[in-house]
Design a protein around this motif. Structure first.
Motif, PDB file in Angstrom:
ATOM      1  N   HIS A  69       0.831  -1.205   0.000  1.00  0.00           N
ATOM      2  CA  HIS A  69       0.000   0.000   0.000  1.00  0.00           C
ATOM      3  C   HIS A  69       0.868   1.258   0.000  1.00  0.00           C
ATOM      4  N   LEU A  70       1.959   1.246   0.773  1.00  0.00           N
ATOM      5  CA  LEU A  70       2.841   2.407   0.788  1.00  0.00           C
ATOM      6  C   LEU A  70       3.406   2.664  -0.610  1.00  0.00           C
ATOM      7  N   ALA A  71       3.869   1.615  -1.267  1.00  0.00           N
ATOM      8  CA  ALA A  71       4.440   1.769  -2.609  1.00  0.00           C
ATOM      9  C   ALA A  71       3.396   2.278  -3.600  1.00  0.00           C
ATOM     10  N   ALA A  72       2.127   1.830  -3.451  1.00  0.00           N
ATOM     11  CA  ALA A  72       1.070   2.283  -4.351  1.00  0.00           C
ATOM     12  C   ALA A  72       0.730   3.749  -4.122  1.00  0.00           C
ATOM     13  N   CYS A  73       0.734   4.164  -2.879  1.00  0.00           N
ATOM     14  CA  CYS A  73       0.405   5.556  -2.549  1.00  0.00           C
ATOM     15  C   CYS A  73       1.567   6.501  -2.827  1.00  0.00           C
ATOM     16  N   LEU A  74       2.788   6.000  -2.665  1.00  0.00           N
ATOM     17  CA  LEU A  74       3.976   6.839  -2.784  1.00  0.00           C
ATOM     18  C   LEU A  74       5.048   6.067  -3.557  1.00  0.00           C
ATOM     19  N   PRO A  75       4.998   6.100  -4.891  1.00  0.00           N
ATOM     20  CA  PRO A  75       5.983   5.346  -5.684  1.00  0.00           C
ATOM     21  C   PRO A  75       7.418   5.802  -5.445  1.00  0.00           C
ATOM     22  N   ASP A  76       7.586   7.047  -5.073  1.00  0.00           N
ATOM     23  CA  ASP A  76       8.912   7.549  -4.688  1.00  0.00           C
ATOM     24  C   ASP A  76       8.710   8.662  -3.678  1.00  0.00           C
ATOM     25  N   GLY A  77       9.773   8.992  -2.963  1.00  0.00           N
ATOM     26  CA  GLY A  77       9.667  10.017  -1.937  1.00  0.00           C
ATOM     27  C   GLY A  77      10.055   9.472  -0.576  1.00  0.00           C
ATOM     28  N   PRO A  78      10.351  10.354   0.366  1.00  0.00           N
ATOM     29  CA  PRO A  78      10.868   9.930   1.670  1.00  0.00           C
ATOM     30  C   PRO A  78       9.805   9.329   2.577  1.00  0.00           C
ATOM     31  N   ILE A  79      10.269   8.535   3.504  1.00  0.00           N
ATOM     32  CA  ILE A  79       9.424   7.908   4.517  1.00  0.00           C
ATOM     33  C   ILE A  79       9.843   8.464   5.875  1.00  0.00           C
ATOM     34  N   MET A  80       8.867   9.003   6.605  1.00  0.00           N
ATOM     35  CA  MET A  80       9.124   9.587   7.913  1.00  0.00           C
ATOM     36  C   MET A  80       8.665   8.615   8.993  1.00  0.00           C
ATOM     37  N   LEU A  81       9.551   8.310   9.931  1.00  0.00           N
ATOM     38  CA  LEU A  81       9.206   7.449  11.069  1.00  0.00           C
ATOM     39  C   LEU A  81       8.889   8.339  12.263  1.00  0.00           C
ATOM     40  N   THR A  82       7.724   8.131  12.851  1.00  0.00           N
ATOM     41  CA  THR A  82       7.239   9.004  13.918  1.00  0.00           C
ATOM     42  C   THR A  82       8.215   9.076  15.083  1.00  0.00           C
ATOM     43  N   GLY A  83       8.303  10.265  15.678  1.00  0.00           N
ATOM     44  CA  GLY A  83       9.186  10.489  16.818  1.00  0.00           C
ATOM     45  C   GLY A  83       8.625   9.903  18.102  1.00  0.00           C
ATOM     46  N   GLY A  84       9.425  10.003  19.177  1.00  0.00           N
ATOM     47  CA  GLY A  84       8.979   9.504  20.474  1.00  0.00           C
ATOM     48  C   GLY A  84      10.128   9.035  21.343  1.00  0.00           C
ATOM     49  N   GLY A  85       9.841   8.031  22.163  1.00  0.00           N
ATOM     50  CA  GLY A  85      10.842   7.475  23.068  1.00  0.00           C
ATOM     51  C   GLY A  85      10.941   5.982  22.922  1.00  0.00           C
ATOM     52  N   ASN A  86      10.841   5.474  21.686  1.00  0.00           N
ATOM     53  CA  ASN A  86      10.793   4.015  21.493  1.00  0.00           C
ATOM     54  C   ASN A  86      11.857   3.492  20.543  1.00  0.00           C
ATOM     55  N   LEU A  87      12.929   4.262  20.310  1.00  0.00           N
ATOM     56  CA  LEU A  87      14.033   3.720  19.524  1.00  0.00           C
ATOM     57  C   LEU A  87      14.904   2.906  20.476  1.00  0.00           C
ATOM     58  N   GLY A  88      14.860   1.606  20.301  1.00  0.00           N
ATOM     59  CA  GLY A  88      15.529   0.704  21.220  1.00  0.00           C
ATOM     60  C   GLY A  88      14.648  -0.486  21.497  1.00  0.00           C
ATOM     61  N   ASP A  89      14.850  -1.127  22.641  1.00  0.00           N
ATOM     62  CA  ASP A  89      14.076  -2.345  22.914  1.00  0.00           C
ATOM     63  C   ASP A  89      13.163  -2.225  24.124  1.00  0.00           C
ATOM     64  N   LEU A  90      12.898  -0.996  24.611  1.00  0.00           N
ATOM     65  CA  LEU A  90      11.926  -0.841  25.678  1.00  0.00           C
ATOM     66  C   LEU A  90      10.511  -1.096  25.170  1.00  0.00           C
ATOM     67  N   TRP A  91      10.246  -0.675  23.937  1.00  0.00           N
ATOM     68  CA  TRP A  91       8.933  -0.842  23.318  1.00  0.00           C
ATOM     69  C   TRP A  91       9.158  -1.558  21.993  1.00  0.00           C
ATOM     70  N   GLU A  92       9.162  -2.877  22.069  1.00  0.00           N
ATOM     71  CA  GLU A  92       9.664  -3.721  20.989  1.00  0.00           C
ATOM     72  C   GLU A  92       8.865  -3.591  19.699  1.00  0.00           C
ATOM     73  N   ASP A  93       7.540  -3.459  19.783  1.00  0.00           N
ATOM     74  CA  ASP A  93       6.718  -3.418  18.574  1.00  0.00           C
ATOM     75  C   ASP A  93       7.116  -2.245  17.686  1.00  0.00           C
ATOM     76  N   SER A  94       7.358  -1.100  18.280  1.00  0.00           N
ATOM     77  CA  SER A  94       7.741   0.077  17.500  1.00  0.00           C
ATOM     78  C   SER A  94       9.101  -0.122  16.836  1.00  0.00           C
ATOM     79  N   GLN A  95      10.041  -0.718  17.557  1.00  0.00           N
ATOM     80  CA  GLN A  95      11.363  -0.941  17.002  1.00  0.00           C
ATOM     81  C   GLN A  95      11.328  -1.963  15.867  1.00  0.00           C
ATOM     82  N   LEU A  96      10.551  -3.025  16.028  1.00  0.00           N
ATOM     83  CA  LEU A  96      10.467  -4.038  14.974  1.00  0.00           C
ATOM     84  C   LEU A  96       9.834  -3.470  13.707  1.00  0.00           C
ATOM     85  N   LEU A  97       8.826  -2.598  13.854  1.00  0.00           N
ATOM     86  CA  LEU A  97       8.237  -1.957  12.681  1.00  0.00           C
ATOM     87  C   LEU A  97       9.261  -1.054  12.000  1.00  0.00           C
TER      88      LEU A  97
END
Length: 346
Positions: A69-97
């Motif tokens: 779906h992302l590729a269909a909506c945006l064939p090219d262009g940057p992808i922004m990953l939402t900010g917060g406090g989950n870069l790491g392994d405290l909140w695993e679901d966000s890091q795995l995504l």
């Protein structure tokens, strides 16, 4: 607020180099949880991308990411990953995504919006390093100097300092409530709490002395509020059905409207809880940020992993005198009492 305006100017300057005016982009990681801070970040980054003239062509939450779906909506262009406090392994679901998106789109510019970083397990750090370093066009924005130094030490991707995006919350989303207590204490109940909540949770509500203690991840039983939330969840579901039926681009406006509505609903609840006190105490970073934006006298205390203190030392140099730090619960109570006395003084 004047003491917050320079944070917004700073992050706009950083983002302007990465997201030129008119850029078509994707935004990954819309919040669906009850953490008001995540909603504040979402609204702040939406406002900043709008100010930069960015055109969001795809958005998803943790449960709805679809690379096709992302590729269909945006064939090219940057992808922004939402900010917060989950870069790491405290909140695993966000890091795995985050890691999955990097693997799925090795040919896109990917910008990690301002995050704090914490890994507890070296195995998880090694896996993240392998994924991050394999991507040729990843930029990491970090919201405190400790996280910046950590990423520059560990990862090959460019790492830049930028304040938390909640500072850019639109003013019309900051709605106060009715004062009901002298002191409210917003205390984490999750794994990031340093020592657990202070004694006497909810004591002020029962008519006892001391602060009214709560965590804003508990949503309460307001019937109208819950109906509004359920309606927005249904809007999200309808948009995802449209995307799954073969029209991902056509679903995006309704999906963004649902995400924005949910974030505003949670933020309004958080603002009402905070402003129910004449003075607030909190170990939540976004309790501090929102109190600054609301002009609410408050005390910030330490969380378990040092996130609040790191952000304080990096950005809160220009705080007003009604914003203070405390290392212990006892010190926080004393400082809150002095702020109350100052408010009552003629």
């Amino acid at each position: 607020m004047p003491h917050c305006a320079h944070h917004v100017s700073y992050v706009l300057t950083v983002l302007d180099r990465l997201v030129p005016a008119g850029t078509r982009c994707a935004v990954i990681g819309a919040p669906l949880n009850s953490n008001v801070g995540d909603s504040a970040i979402w609204l702040g980054q939406r406002a900043l991308l709008g100010a930069l003239g960015a055109d969001v062509r795809y958005a998803c939450d943790l449960m709805s990411y679809d690379a096709g779906h992302l590729a269909a909506c945006l064939p090219d262009g940057p992808i922004m990953l939402t900010g917060g406090g989950n870069l790491g392994d405290l909140w695993e679901d966000s890091q795995l995504l985050r890691e999955q998106v990097l693997r799925d789109f090795p040919d896109r510019r990917i910008v990690q919006l301002p995050q704090s970083v914490h890994f507890t397990d070296h195995t998880n750090l090694t896996r993240a390093r392998r994924v991050f370093d394999a991507h040729p066009d990843l930029t990491l924005l970090l919201r405190d100097r400790h996280s910046l130094h950590r990423c520059r030490t560990v990862f090959e991707a460019p790492a830049l300092l930028a304040p938390d995006l909640a500072f850019a919350v639109p003013p019309d989303a900051l709605t106060g409530g009715t004062v009901a207590h002298d002191v409210v204490w917003l205390a984490r109940e999750d794994k990031e709490s340093a020592k657990g909540p202070p004694a006497g949770r909810g004591a002020a509500r029962r008519g006892h002395s001391g602060p009214y203690v709560f965590d804003w991840t508990r949503e309460g039983a307001d019937l109208d509020w819950r109906r509004a939330k359920e309606a927005l969840w249904r809007s999200r579901a309808r948009a995802l059905c449209r995307a799954g039926s073969g029209d991902p681009p056509g679903a995006v406006p309704a999906l963004l409207a649902a995400y924005d509505g949910l974030a505003r609903l949670q933020l309004a609840r958080g603002c009402r809880l905070l402003t129910a006190g004449r003075v607030a105490v909190t170990d939540r970073l976004h309790g501090h940020v929102l109190a600054l934006l609301l002009g609410l006298p408050h005390i910030l205390v330490a969380d378990r992993y040092g996130k609040a203190r790191s952000h304080w030392e990096t950005w809160t140099t220009h705080r007003p005198p009604t914003t203070q730090w405390a290392w212990t619960e006892g010190e926080a109570r004393q400082r809150a009492g002095r702020l109350l006395e100052a408010l009552r003084a003629p």
